[in-house]
Design an enzyme around this catalytic site. Structure first.
Site, PDB file in Angstrom:
ATOM      1  N   TYR A 302       0.904  -1.307   0.049  1.00  0.00           N
ATOM      2  CA  TYR A 302      -0.082   0.063   0.041  1.00  0.00           C
ATOM      3  C   TYR A 302       1.028   1.143   0.017  1.00  0.00           C
ATOM      4  O   TYR A 302       1.935   1.339   0.657  1.00  0.00           O
ATOM      5  CB  TYR A 302      -0.867  -0.011   1.136  1.00  0.00           C
ATOM      6  CG  TYR A 302      -1.815  -1.381   1.366  1.00  0.00           C
ATOM      7  CD1 TYR A 302      -3.274  -0.837   0.867  1.00  0.00           C
ATOM      8  CD2 TYR A 302      -1.491  -2.138   1.984  1.00  0.00           C
ATOM      9  CE1 TYR A 302      -4.207  -1.967   1.016  1.00  0.00           C
ATOM     10  CE2 TYR A 302      -2.440  -3.453   2.016  1.00  0.00           C
ATOM     11  CZ  TYR A 302      -3.650  -3.268   1.569  1.00  0.00           C
ATOM     12  OH  TYR A 302      -4.583  -3.990   1.538  1.00  0.00           O
ATOM     13  N   HIS A 310      -6.866   1.095  -1.979  1.00  0.00           N
ATOM     14  CA  HIS A 310      -6.388  -0.322  -2.074  1.00  0.00           C
ATOM     15  C   HIS A 310      -4.906  -0.604  -2.448  1.00  0.00           C
ATOM     16  O   HIS A 310      -4.407   0.262  -2.900  1.00  0.00           O
ATOM     17  CB  HIS A 310      -7.226  -0.802  -3.358  1.00  0.00           C
ATOM     18  CG  HIS A 310      -8.810  -0.806  -2.816  1.00  0.00           C
ATOM     19  ND1 HIS A 310      -9.524  -1.896  -1.981  1.00  0.00           N
ATOM     20  CD2 HIS A 310      -9.895  -0.159  -3.481  1.00  0.00           C
ATOM     21  CE1 HIS A 310     -10.727  -1.498  -1.894  1.00  0.00           C
ATOM     22  NE2 HIS A 310     -10.897  -0.532  -2.778  1.00  0.00           N
ATOM     23  N   LYS A 357      -4.425  -5.311  -9.514  1.00  0.00           N
ATOM     24  CA  LYS A 357      -3.097  -5.353  -8.985  1.00  0.00           C
ATOM     25  C   LYS A 357      -2.017  -5.884  -9.690  1.00  0.00           C
ATOM     26  O   LYS A 357      -2.360  -6.975 -10.600  1.00  0.00           O
ATOM     27  CB  LYS A 357      -3.369  -5.912  -7.540  1.00  0.00           C
ATOM     28  CG  LYS A 357      -4.476  -5.763  -6.487  1.00  0.00           C
ATOM     29  CD  LYS A 357      -4.323  -6.416  -5.173  1.00  0.00           C
ATOM     30  CE  LYS A 357      -5.626  -5.997  -4.635  1.00  0.00           C
ATOM     31  NZ  LYS A 357      -6.021  -4.633  -4.243  1.00  0.00           N
TER      32      LYS A 357
END
Length: 403
Positions: A302, A310, A357
């Site tokens: 993060y 997120h 991601k």
């Protein structure tokens, strides 16, 4: 990374966030310190300016002290003090509550459940509420589509016309137009005069049964780099030295073949060493590192913390032996040390791509026993013999990457 608070006038642009303004401001105020150390800057004076010209400063560094107990069974460090748990979570997002998903909020959830009409929900309660609303939206949408299909069937049976059921329109709820139905109000019960005269006693607050659990890499990072954590031996109730903690954390990862058998000697491929090297690497670069078991990876990265945005990157730790012969003689069963199949990589990459991601493979090179003696494992100085290589893996999606 070590700069916690800035002097007046050294503002910084606020990062973009999709959170409401009031909640975002509260998070910026509560989580303004990324580490459990604080830099105190004196007000601007002439003396400060003269010292600045000489390369000196009046800035003071305050290190907050927390205490934990080492638990070998769970391979973690337990922090029972509420104050220490709050410090470690709000100043760097270290650890997790043993009765919570991440933030130790069990006591707040219990208090909110006793209150009627509590407006401020914890992070877990908000997540549960969003999931319940999302589930109800899918149910309502499925019912609306089924009703349209039934109407088309009725038209075909009565008039013989073929009507294609519409999947969108005013009668089909969408994510933008659907709203949860208001909760029904409980029926009012008449109150007798005797009940009105009896004063209501305040309920005692529930006892906080939750503690903060620090993983072994998190605990050693705090006590070795910032000296803000002390660890107690649960058997002797005495404070452990850094060397004792270093040996104990490695020994906890070595499981003997039988409970009565002595534990094997320290190894270069100890899971604690491998994971701590990756954890220390990204923490030293300013990332907030959290566990990633939810997305089939080892760590999540993060920028500021889970309450702000997120995670952008997911990390899979891949140990690599400098000498392949050491892997055959190893007594440690460390995951991802063998060559993994392409189906495994494709599955993990697909899971992380769907949640936006980027997957990173962190290859940790384990030094060869023929080059380095096992005696160096008695101190953290052995970390200089390890190295990290990073490989970014991205999944090609033609529909998204066409432009």
């Amino acid at each position: 990374m070590s700069l916690i608070s800035r002097p007046p006038g050294s503002g910084r642009k606020k990062p973009f966030s999709n959170k409401p303004g009031g909640r975002r401001n509260d998070n910026n105020r509560i989580y303004n310190c990324p580490l459990p150390i604080v830099f105190w800057y004196p007000p601007p004076t002439r003396v400060r300016s003269l010292l600045g010209l000489l390369g000196l400063t009046l800035t003071k560094v305050e290190t907050l002290q927390c205490h934990g107990v080492f638990d070998e069974a769970t391979r973690s460090v337990w922090v029972s003090s509420k104050t220490d748990s709050t410090i470690l979570w709000r100043r760097g997002f270290f650890g997790k509550g043993d009765l919570s998903r991440s933030e130790p909020s069990w006591l707040a959830r219990q208090i909110n459940s006793r209150r009627s009409g509590g407006n401020r929900l914890t992070a877990e309660e908000m997540t549960a509420k969003r999931r319940a609303e999302r589930k109800q939206f899918k149910i309502d949408r499925a019912k609306a589509i089924a009703a349209v299909a039934a109407e088309a069937e009725a038209v075909f049976e009565s008039e013989g016309r073929v009507v294609v059921p519409a999947l969108s329109g005013p009668s089909i709820p969408s994510a933008a137009t659907w709203k949860p139905a208001p909760a029904p109000e409980p029926p009012e019960t008449p109150v007798t005069p005797q009940e009105e005269e009896v004063p209501q006693e305040d309920e005692e607050p529930p006892e906080d049964l939750e503690h903060l659990q620090l993983t072994l890499p998190e605990a050693f990072f705090l006590l070795w780099n910032f000296d803000c954590l002390t660890v107690t031996d649960p058997h002797t109730d005495e404070l452990m030295t850094i060397q004792q903690i270093w040996i104990a954390f490695q020994t906890a990862q070595l499981t003997p073949p039988l409970p009565t058998s002595p534990k094997p000697p320290l190894q270069f491929d100890n899971p604690f060493l491998i994971n701590y090297i990756v954890y220390h690497h990204y923490r030293s670069l300013g990332w907030v590192v959290r566990g990633g078991i939810k997305f089939c990876v080892d760590y999540m990265l993060y920028k500021r913390g889970p309450v702000f945005n997120h995670a952008e990157f997911s990390v899979v730790v891949c140990p690599v032996y400098e000498d392949p012969a050491d892997q055959e003689l190893s007594v440690v069963d460390i995951h991802n040390s063998a060559a993994f199949p392409w189906s495994w990589l494709s599955t993990i990459n697909r899971v992380n791509t769907q949640v936006f991601k980027t997957l990173i493979l962190a290859y940790v090179t384990i030094p060869a026993r023929s080059r380095v003696s096992l005696e160096v494992l008695n101190s953290p100085a052995c970390l200089q013999y390890y190295s990290i290589r990073e490989v970014t893996v991205r999944r090609f999606i033609p529909a998204r990457m066409r432009d």
